[in-house]
Design a protein around this motif. Sequence first.
Motif, short mmCIF file in Angstrom:
data_model
loop_
_atom_site.label_atom_id
_atom_site.label_comp_id
_atom_site.label_asym_id
_atom_site.label_seq_id
_atom_site.Cartn_x
_atom_site.Cartn_y
_atom_site.Cartn_z
N TRP A 217 50.08 -17.35 -27.57
CA TRP A 217 49.40 -18.13 -26.52
C TRP A 217 48.55 -19.27 -27.08
O TRP A 217 48.40 -20.30 -26.42
N PHE A 218 47.98 -19.07 -28.29
CA PHE A 218 47.04 -20.07 -28.81
C PHE A 218 47.54 -20.80 -30.05
O PHE A 218 46.96 -21.81 -30.44
N GLY A 219 48.57 -20.29 -30.69
CA GLY A 219 49.10 -20.94 -31.89
C GLY A 219 48.47 -20.41 -33.16
O GLY A 219 47.42 -19.75 -33.13
N PRO A 220 49.10 -20.69 -34.32
CA PRO A 220 48.63 -20.12 -35.59
C PRO A 220 47.24 -20.60 -36.01
O PRO A 220 46.51 -19.86 -36.66
N GLU A 221 46.88 -21.83 -35.66
CA GLU A 221 45.58 -22.35 -36.10
C GLU A 221 44.41 -21.63 -35.45
O GLU A 221 43.29 -21.63 -35.99
N ALA A 222 44.64 -21.01 -34.30
CA ALA A 222 43.56 -20.31 -33.61
C ALA A 222 43.35 -18.90 -34.15
O ALA A 222 42.34 -18.26 -33.83
N LEU A 223 44.27 -18.41 -34.96
CA LEU A 223 44.20 -17.02 -35.40
C LEU A 223 43.00 -16.75 -36.30
O LEU A 223 42.36 -15.70 -36.18
N VAL A 224 42.71 -17.66 -37.20
CA VAL A 224 41.59 -17.44 -38.14
C VAL A 224 40.27 -17.31 -37.40
O VAL A 224 39.53 -16.34 -37.61
N PRO A 225 39.90 -18.28 -36.53
CA PRO A 225 38.63 -18.08 -35.82
C PRO A 225 38.61 -16.83 -34.95
O PRO A 225 37.57 -16.16 -34.85
N MET A 226 39.73 -16.48 -34.35
CA MET A 226 39.74 -15.28 -33.49
C MET A 226 39.57 -14.01 -34.30
O MET A 226 38.82 -13.11 -33.91
N ILE A 227 40.25 -13.90 -35.44
CA ILE A 227 40.12 -12.68 -36.24
C ILE A 227 38.74 -12.58 -36.85
O ILE A 227 38.18 -11.48 -36.99
N LEU A 228 38.14 -13.72 -37.20
CA LEU A 228 36.78 -13.70 -37.75
C LEU A 228 35.79 -13.22 -36.69
O LEU A 228 34.92 -12.39 -36.97
N ALA A 230 36.41 -11.40 -33.98
CA ALA A 230 36.66 -10.00 -33.67
C ALA A 230 36.11 -9.10 -34.76
O ALA A 230 35.52 -8.04 -34.47
N SER A 231 36.27 -9.49 -36.02
CA SER A 231 35.82 -8.66 -37.14
C SER A 231 34.30 -8.58 -37.20
O SER A 231 33.73 -7.51 -37.40
N VAL A 232 33.64 -9.73 -37.03
CA VAL A 232 32.18 -9.76 -37.12
C VAL A 232 31.56 -8.95 -35.99
O VAL A 232 30.70 -8.08 -36.21
N ILE A 233 32.00 -9.21 -34.75
CA ILE A 233 31.42 -8.49 -33.61
C ILE A 233 31.77 -7.01 -33.67
O ILE A 233 30.94 -6.14 -33.39
N GLY A 234 33.01 -6.70 -34.07
CA GLY A 234 33.41 -5.30 -34.20
C GLY A 234 32.58 -4.56 -35.23
O GLY A 234 32.19 -3.41 -35.02
N ALA A 235 32.30 -5.23 -36.36
CA ALA A 235 31.49 -4.60 -37.40
C ALA A 235 30.06 -4.35 -36.92
O ALA A 235 29.49 -3.28 -37.16
N GLY A 270 37.42 -22.47 -26.32
CA GLY A 270 38.22 -23.10 -27.36
C GLY A 270 38.02 -22.41 -28.69
O GLY A 270 36.91 -21.94 -28.99
N PRO A 271 39.08 -22.32 -29.52
CA PRO A 271 38.96 -21.65 -30.81
C PRO A 271 37.91 -22.25 -31.73
O PRO A 271 37.26 -21.52 -32.50
N GLU A 272 37.71 -23.57 -31.66
CA GLU A 272 36.74 -24.21 -32.57
C GLU A 272 35.33 -23.72 -32.31
O GLU A 272 34.51 -23.59 -33.22
N SER A 273 35.02 -23.44 -31.03
CA SER A 273 33.66 -22.99 -30.69
C SER A 273 33.37 -21.64 -31.28
O SER A 273 32.21 -21.29 -31.52
N ILE A 274 34.41 -20.84 -31.52
CA ILE A 274 34.21 -19.51 -32.10
C ILE A 274 33.62 -19.65 -33.50
O ILE A 274 32.70 -18.93 -33.89
N LEU A 275 34.17 -20.58 -34.28
CA LEU A 275 33.66 -20.79 -35.64
C LEU A 275 32.19 -21.22 -35.61
O LEU A 275 31.39 -20.78 -36.44
#
Length: 280
Positions: A217-228, A230-235, A270-275
């Motif tokens: 749905w968001f493309g490969p470039e959005a994966l890094v900010p999303m996984i970061l 998810a990992s930070v909040i999950g931790a 937007g994915p950029e705002s996540i970073l």
Amino acid sequence: MMVSPVVDAALAGVLGLLVGSFLNVVIFRLPRILERQWAAECADLAGKDPEPSEPFNLMRPRSRCRQCGHVIRWYENIPVLSFIALRGKCSSCGTPIGWRYPVVELATAALFAFCVWQYGATWKGLAWCGFCAALLALALIDWDTTLLPDDITLPLVWAGLIASALRWNTLPLSQSLWGAVAGYLSLWAVYKGFKLLTGKEGMGYGDFKLFAALGAWFGPEALVPMILMASVIGAVIGIGMKFASGLRPGGYVPFGPFLAGAGFAALLFGPESILRTIGL
């Protein structure tokens, strides 16, 4: 005659209330449907007859109070309004009704209204409404049961690819395809590496499929900010639950709800705002 965007968003919100009511059924029943299917398959493999049981699916039996068995009438099942009219209690026995039910309905309504406000009353807006409904159901099912059913994750992957192919998403089909591939393989690689190092499974295959869906749905470039994110909040939440003695047996926290949360953040901001949010 053109319909006002405000009216479109309001109508989408009403539709979201109805869909949210159905999602409450899906969230509660789908894991139990799967458990019955698995039990029947195990019995078949063992050469035994499955345990006899009444039909149980998303439509049957009718919803009822889990405490007294009171069958919920149609006017007791109107999204949000019935909860308010009943004062959050069963009309028969007075057992409290969980706050999650109206919250899911209102959240779905808000997400649908946002999608139509953002993309209009178009196929694109409808596609993103479907994305939100599926993601919300997956997040809550995983939180409750640590399951991410293929019945939702796989259609969500295909829906992302189809939306790009039909141009219901601004993402080119090639980006959607590689986003799905990268999403699945990245978490699969982490899973394999963790298992080799520790001998334990750090996540389930449902997480791979959910991340593949987000990539579609968001493309490969959005994966890094999303996984970061998810990992930070999950931790952070996992550490908090550990100190509060709120972890489940085995000491783990399902990862799917945090992936879903990152997906919603990517949609809304937007994915950029996540970073920026996590300080990168």
